[in-house]
Design an enzyme around this catalytic site. Sequence first.
Site, PDB file in Angstrom:
ATOM      1  N   ASP A  81    -110.233  14.677 -21.888  1.00 41.29           N
ATOM      2  CA  ASP A  81    -110.038  14.318 -23.010  1.00 41.29           C
ATOM      3  C   ASP A  81    -111.367  14.882 -24.123  1.00 41.29           C
ATOM      4  O   ASP A  81    -112.451  14.095 -24.301  1.00 41.29           O
ATOM      5  CB  ASP A  81    -110.162  12.715 -23.127  1.00 41.29           C
ATOM      6  CG  ASP A  81    -109.033  12.214 -22.430  1.00 41.29           C
ATOM      7  OD1 ASP A  81    -107.988  12.649 -22.071  1.00 41.29           O
ATOM      8  OD2 ASP A  81    -109.102  10.863 -22.165  1.00 41.29           O
ATOM      9  N   GLU A 122    -110.080   9.921 -11.059  1.00 42.66           N
ATOM     10  CA  GLU A 122    -111.289   9.828 -10.571  1.00 42.66           C
ATOM     11  C   GLU A 122    -111.738   9.020  -9.529  1.00 42.66           C
ATOM     12  O   GLU A 122    -112.672   9.446  -8.606  1.00 42.66           O
ATOM     13  CB  GLU A 122    -112.320   9.644 -11.855  1.00 42.66           C
ATOM     14  CG  GLU A 122    -112.313  10.831 -12.796  1.00 42.66           C
ATOM     15  CD  GLU A 122    -110.924  10.972 -13.422  1.00 42.66           C
ATOM     16  OE1 GLU A 122    -110.249   9.880 -13.632  1.00 42.66           O
ATOM     17  OE2 GLU A 122    -110.257  11.918 -13.883  1.00 42.66           O
ATOM     18  N   ASP A 128    -103.066  11.904 -13.524  1.00 49.30           N
ATOM     19  CA  ASP A 128    -104.112  11.406 -14.322  1.00 49.30           C
ATOM     20  C   ASP A 128    -105.055  10.367 -13.889  1.00 49.30           C
ATOM     21  O   ASP A 128    -104.504   9.657 -12.741  1.00 49.30           O
ATOM     22  CB  ASP A 128    -103.486  11.419 -15.773  1.00 49.30           C
ATOM     23  CG  ASP A 128    -104.748  11.058 -16.943  1.00 49.30           C
ATOM     24  OD1 ASP A 128    -105.875  11.599 -16.753  1.00 49.30           O
ATOM     25  OD2 ASP A 128    -104.312  10.337 -17.841  1.00 49.30           O
TER      26      ASP A 128
HETATM   27  C1  GLC Z   1    -106.055   9.882 -20.218  1.00 51.93           C
HETATM   28  C2  GLC Z   1    -105.678  11.394 -19.954  1.00 51.93           C
HETATM   29  C3  GLC Z   1    -104.853  11.874 -21.165  1.00 51.93           C
HETATM   30  C4  GLC Z   1    -103.684  11.003 -21.493  1.00 51.93           C
HETATM   31  C5  GLC Z   1    -103.993   9.550 -21.529  1.00 51.93           C
HETATM   32  C6  GLC Z   1    -102.579   8.618 -21.539  1.00 51.93           C
HETATM   33  O1  GLC Z   1    -106.896   9.679 -21.486  1.00 51.93           O
HETATM   34  O2  GLC Z   1    -106.722  12.273 -19.930  1.00 51.93           O
HETATM   35  O3  GLC Z   1    -104.419  13.241 -21.205  1.00 51.93           O
HETATM   36  O4  GLC Z   1    -102.770  11.348 -22.515  1.00 51.93           O
HETATM   37  O5  GLC Z   1    -104.765   9.195 -20.410  1.00 51.93           O
HETATM   38  O6  GLC Z   1    -101.856   8.967 -20.324  1.00 51.93           O
END
Ligand code: GLC
Length: 799
Positions: A484, A409, A406
């Site tokens: 998200d 980017e 995650d």
């Molecule tokens: C980001 C991700 C989400 C995750 C969060 C905490 O917002 O996109 O999926 O739960 O981080 O790790």
Amino acid sequence: MILNTELEYKGNLFPSNIIDYKKDVDVLHFSTSNNIILQLTVLRDSVLRFRYTTVGKFNKDFSYAIDEKASRGYNHLEISDDKEKYIITTSKLICHIFKTDLRKSIFDAKDNTIICEDELGFHWEESYELGGDIVKMSKAAQNGESYYGLGDKPNHLNLKGKRFENWATDSYAYGKDTDPIYKAIPFYTGLHNNKSYGIFFDNTFKTYFDFCQERRNVTSFWAQGGEMNYYFIYGPKMQDVVTSYTDLTGTPELPPLWALGYHQCKWSYYPESNVKEVTAKFRELKIPCDAIYLDIDYMEGFRCFTWSKDYFPNPKRMVKELADDGFKTVVIIDPGIKIDMDYDVFREGLEKDYFCKRADGPYMKGKVWPGECYFPDFTRPEVRAWWAGLFKELIEEIGVKGVWNDMNEPAVMDVPGKTFPSDVRHDYDGNPCSHQKAHNIYGMQMARATYHGLKKFNYPKRPFVITRSAYSGTQRYTSTWMGDNVATWEHLQIANIQAQRLALSGFSFAGSDIGGFAEQPNGELYARWIQLGVFHPFCRTHSSGDHGDQEPWAFDEEITNVVRKFIEIRYQLLPYLYTSFYQYSQDNVPMLKSLVLFDQEDSQTHYRTDEFICGNQLLICPINEPNAKGRRMYIPKGDWYNFWTNNMVSGGKETWVDADIDSMPIFIKAGAIIPKYPVQQYVGEKIIEELTLDVYYKNGKEDSELYEDADDGYDYTKGRYSLKKFNLAGSDDKLIIRIHKRGKYVTSYNTFKINLIGLPFKVKSIKVDNEYVDLKDVKFNGDNSLIISKEFTNLQIKG
Ligand code: GLC
């Protein structure tokens, strides 16, 4: 932001006349009097690559996107010229290159019709800020042209009339027109006059695409730096464009079958007792589930590769207990490494000098969940190898089965631009550059390193990785989700479009956060979202957790029952989904097909967004609105069976379909043979003792496939798989099914249960492999189902 200055000719520079032409096997060079070189590579009869330099010399040719296994080779190549142009002819294309200005026109070699022509063609602007050029290309839009592709854009499926930017961006709670979001996939498909072509602009800088927004008859694309370097891919069938692009940028190997099961996630399930409660509830309520996710709170202070001692005192024991109950544990790993001298991953990265640096030498420091962090430079091969090695304990020792990448980017909090500043340096596999060039592939290289770690330590089982950010080609290493999203009806529609768009951009293994990540759905929205999600290649509920629970039982009993019913349908369809994954992995065929991809000849499909084909033969259309008892939808041409009633409808028209909360519009293509498993609580719970084949009668012919193997591991690469091709042929009083088999895998079952659906005649005789069978012997049930040996190669049913 640099705007396209196409309207102000001021600043734009153009190639002048061609003064030299050279051919080097399949690479042609055209040089102009102002030092521009166009390098045209004939990769295949239908794939041409165009590369330009404005300085008389090319940089080293390097791409993260192109798969080393991509096909190359053509049947025919002929080059000639006349007074005004060079003419390059392959068996599929004719390309004209004009001698006065280097512009190009591409025609279909069969009928000489225009497919794609330069408007201004290649031009550029010198970049004072970065050095080099802002490289630009403009094309004349053809009559009635439509555009598709570009990865994860949360916009109408048809891109016409819009402008987009590709710059991977953390986009919490994005909306319908937010652009850009997490991914940068600079590939689109154009369609006009029943001819389709694709353009892949393999440039990792920030790129822009304008589909007739700035000027009604012009499509253009440009980048803030780097080369004008693009691939032109001809169909004329859109499906061939997408498969060629996917061949060029690669496909994943087969995932373990469990990865196609249902996944449950939340930010965050902790401590251990909470994880156990959730998993136990799935089993208690008999809702199938294969994977449970641990979000950032499983770590010690959000330090990657650590476990919170308070919440998870013995992860190995817990992971094993979960595994004994059929749950695969997937954990999150972010790129930010906490600055902490007592943290071995940080210390090692520092000692080995593996973290990204600013232009003048300081480390790239940024805030993410753990506080201030440094970030590995995943564009360095030795950093990727180090990162892969960090998974040893998690995977080999503790038994984690999947990793979720995650924030790649990369996302940085509390700074303008929410990412690295542009001066950050990257190795770019030996082509040192700034973050301007490496930004869009940072997440991809992280997921690549993660994939190699999992592959190594999970061997001989298959790895499972999921990433948020991606560039073209990332699909070789990992699955993905759309980031998200929000628990709204509009977002259900967006999720549908994004999954289709990603599939037609080469990235099939994708799904949304079912129910929405931000905010909370009501039961009805959650149920409707599950109905869509079970037909996406990746199927996971995830939510931020700040607004309440989002498990299948978090609403009321009616909703729980609907959710169970649809997850059960997915588990029954696992052999169908797996076969479709095989076709994607092996033959580059997208797992989801927008109607335009399914039937481009029918112009009704060009602006449809809700309906799509899952695999090759299931027509799906989610309910996107509250309080619906059904909806109108477009049924593509041909005959289709309603999944619930088995009634047949003829397509080519809009129709109303009933679908109360426990139903949704699902149709099966006439002639399809759909393989089904019994419902299992998780993959491998049951030994499959009989495979069901739902055979949908057609007056005519239809082909279907069934791919099977050991569901995990690599024996299939040694020929231990089973591929069955079914040819169905029906007439007024006869139905014939032939099977062609390939592969050495022996399935656990010995018999097929064949359900004959829609037979227009009463069965009088059955012949299996040319021998008449007593109807009693084949257990012909009277309900049009029969049980026969899986070894049959020819089944004839007569009325
Ligand atoms: C980001 C991700 C989400 C995750 C969060 C905490 O917002 O996109 O999926 O739960 O981080 O790790």
